[in-house]
Design a protein around this motif. Sequence first.
Motif, short mmCIF file in Angstrom:
data_model
loop_
_atom_site.label_atom_id
_atom_site.label_comp_id
_atom_site.label_asym_id
_atom_site.label_seq_id
_atom_site.Cartn_x
_atom_site.Cartn_y
_atom_site.Cartn_z
N GLY A 104 32.83 36.75 57.64
CA GLY A 104 32.15 37.83 58.33
C GLY A 104 32.69 39.16 57.84
N MET A 105 33.07 40.01 58.77
CA MET A 105 33.68 41.30 58.43
C MET A 105 35.17 41.30 58.75
SD MET A 105 31.18 42.98 57.19
CE MET A 105 31.52 44.70 57.23
N GLU A 106 35.75 40.11 58.96
CA GLU A 106 37.12 40.02 59.42
C GLU A 106 38.16 40.15 58.32
OE1 GLU A 106 37.81 36.46 61.59
OE2 GLU A 106 36.03 36.70 62.82
N ARG A 107 37.87 39.72 57.13
CA ARG A 107 38.90 39.63 56.11
C ARG A 107 38.55 40.43 54.88
NH1 ARG A 107 40.04 33.86 55.28
NH2 ARG A 107 40.99 34.10 57.30
N GLU A 108 39.55 41.15 54.37
CA GLU A 108 39.39 41.89 53.13
C GLU A 108 39.39 40.90 51.96
OE1 GLU A 108 42.12 44.83 50.35
OE2 GLU A 108 42.79 44.29 52.34
N LEU A 109 38.50 41.12 51.01
CA LEU A 109 38.46 40.29 49.81
C LEU A 109 39.43 40.85 48.78
CD1 LEU A 109 34.61 39.83 49.45
CD2 LEU A 109 36.25 38.32 50.55
N PHE A 110 40.21 39.98 48.17
CA PHE A 110 41.14 40.41 47.13
C PHE A 110 41.49 39.23 46.24
CE2 PHE A 110 43.67 39.25 50.81
CZ PHE A 110 44.65 38.42 50.29
N VAL A 111 42.05 39.55 45.07
CA VAL A 111 42.52 38.55 44.12
C VAL A 111 44.04 38.52 44.19
CG1 VAL A 111 42.65 37.91 41.68
CG2 VAL A 111 40.52 38.84 42.62
N ALA A 112 44.61 37.32 44.22
CA ALA A 112 46.06 37.17 44.34
C ALA A 112 46.51 35.93 43.59
CB ALA A 112 46.46 37.09 45.81
N GLU A 113 47.81 35.71 43.59
CA GLU A 113 48.41 34.53 42.97
C GLU A 113 49.04 33.68 44.06
OE1 GLU A 113 52.27 33.57 40.16
OE2 GLU A 113 51.30 35.51 39.99
N GLY A 124 47.53 19.29 59.73
CA GLY A 124 47.22 18.22 58.79
C GLY A 124 46.70 18.71 57.45
N CYS A 125 47.15 19.90 57.00
CA CYS A 125 46.67 20.44 55.73
C CYS A 125 47.73 21.32 55.09
CB CYS A 125 45.38 21.23 55.94
SG CYS A 125 45.60 22.71 56.94
N ILE A 126 47.46 21.69 53.84
CA ILE A 126 48.34 22.60 53.12
C ILE A 126 47.87 24.03 53.39
CG2 ILE A 126 49.16 23.34 50.85
CD1 ILE A 126 48.59 20.51 49.84
N LEU A 127 48.81 24.92 53.69
CA LEU A 127 48.53 26.35 53.79
C LEU A 127 49.26 27.04 52.66
CD1 LEU A 127 48.74 26.95 57.64
CD2 LEU A 127 46.73 26.54 56.23
N TYR A 128 48.68 28.12 52.16
CA TYR A 128 49.16 28.78 50.95
C TYR A 128 49.63 30.20 51.24
CZ TYR A 128 46.72 24.88 48.86
OH TYR A 128 46.31 23.62 48.54
N ARG A 129 50.74 30.58 50.61
CA ARG A 129 51.23 31.95 50.67
C ARG A 129 50.77 32.63 49.39
NH1 ARG A 129 53.68 34.32 54.15
NH2 ARG A 129 54.80 32.56 54.98
N LEU A 130 50.22 33.84 49.53
CA LEU A 130 49.68 34.58 48.38
C LEU A 130 50.52 35.82 48.11
CD1 LEU A 130 45.86 34.41 49.18
CD2 LEU A 130 47.25 32.81 47.86
N ARG A 131 50.46 36.26 46.84
CA ARG A 131 51.16 37.47 46.43
C ARG A 131 50.22 38.30 45.58
NH1 ARG A 131 56.74 36.80 43.41
NH2 ARG A 131 55.42 35.51 42.12
N ARG A 132 50.13 39.58 45.91
CA ARG A 132 49.35 40.56 45.13
C ARG A 132 50.35 41.49 44.45
NH1 ARG A 132 45.04 43.35 49.00
NH2 ARG A 132 44.40 44.26 47.04
N GLY A 133 50.50 41.34 43.14
CA GLY A 133 51.51 42.12 42.42
C GLY A 133 52.89 41.71 42.93
N GLU A 134 53.64 42.65 43.48
CA GLU A 134 54.97 42.35 44.04
C GLU A 134 54.93 42.22 45.56
OE1 GLU A 134 57.67 41.65 42.20
OE2 GLU A 134 56.30 41.81 40.50
N THR A 135 53.76 42.37 46.15
CA THR A 135 53.62 42.31 47.61
C THR A 135 53.21 40.92 48.06
OG1 THR A 135 52.89 44.61 47.58
CG2 THR A 135 52.46 43.35 49.60
#
Length: 179
Positions: A104-113, A124-135
């Motif tokens: 919806g309008m809840e989340r900002e779209l971005f590219v990360a690693e 019961g699932c894997i959750l992922y931590r993301l990093r944008r640059g050094e943040t």
Amino acid sequence: MSSYNRFGSSAPKFGLIMLEPNTPVYGCFPRWPENGEDFIHPNDVAIVTRRIPSERVFRRDRFDGTYYHYQYGTVHFRLRPCLWLAVESDGIDIGDSVETVGVGMERELFVAEVFGMYFVRRKGCILYRLRRGETTIPQLFHAQSMRVLTEKTHLRPGEINHPMPQVHDRGERIPGDLV
């Protein structure tokens, strides 16, 4: 042959050789094995004792006959067969580039690693931590809220032996009636 239980560890039968399961396999070590540090490769004790037990999802790449080879991002270590909790992979690895998918309008779209992978048992699932640059992004992301941008296509070697043309360093003439 050996049998593999639902947790991904092997239960060798006496006098038989252990076979390598399909790799890669993903899983975590939520508890420390009861038999001390004997299952850890002597050169990897410092690495392993800082990372397990935890909910981190490790990738088991191969078996060399004595040790399984594990990877978590750039960290590599070796363990003898031991009990672990096998986890179903989402096809996302540490180091992959991902794009978040808006809800919806809840989340900002971005590219990360992808910076970390954690198995959350209550979900019961894997959750992922993301990093944008050094943040590092503070919240964890589910695989359904991301799209993988990293190309993971790997070609296997061919199975057919094709003959190579022979060069004899001499010119051959085409017969006159064929021209």
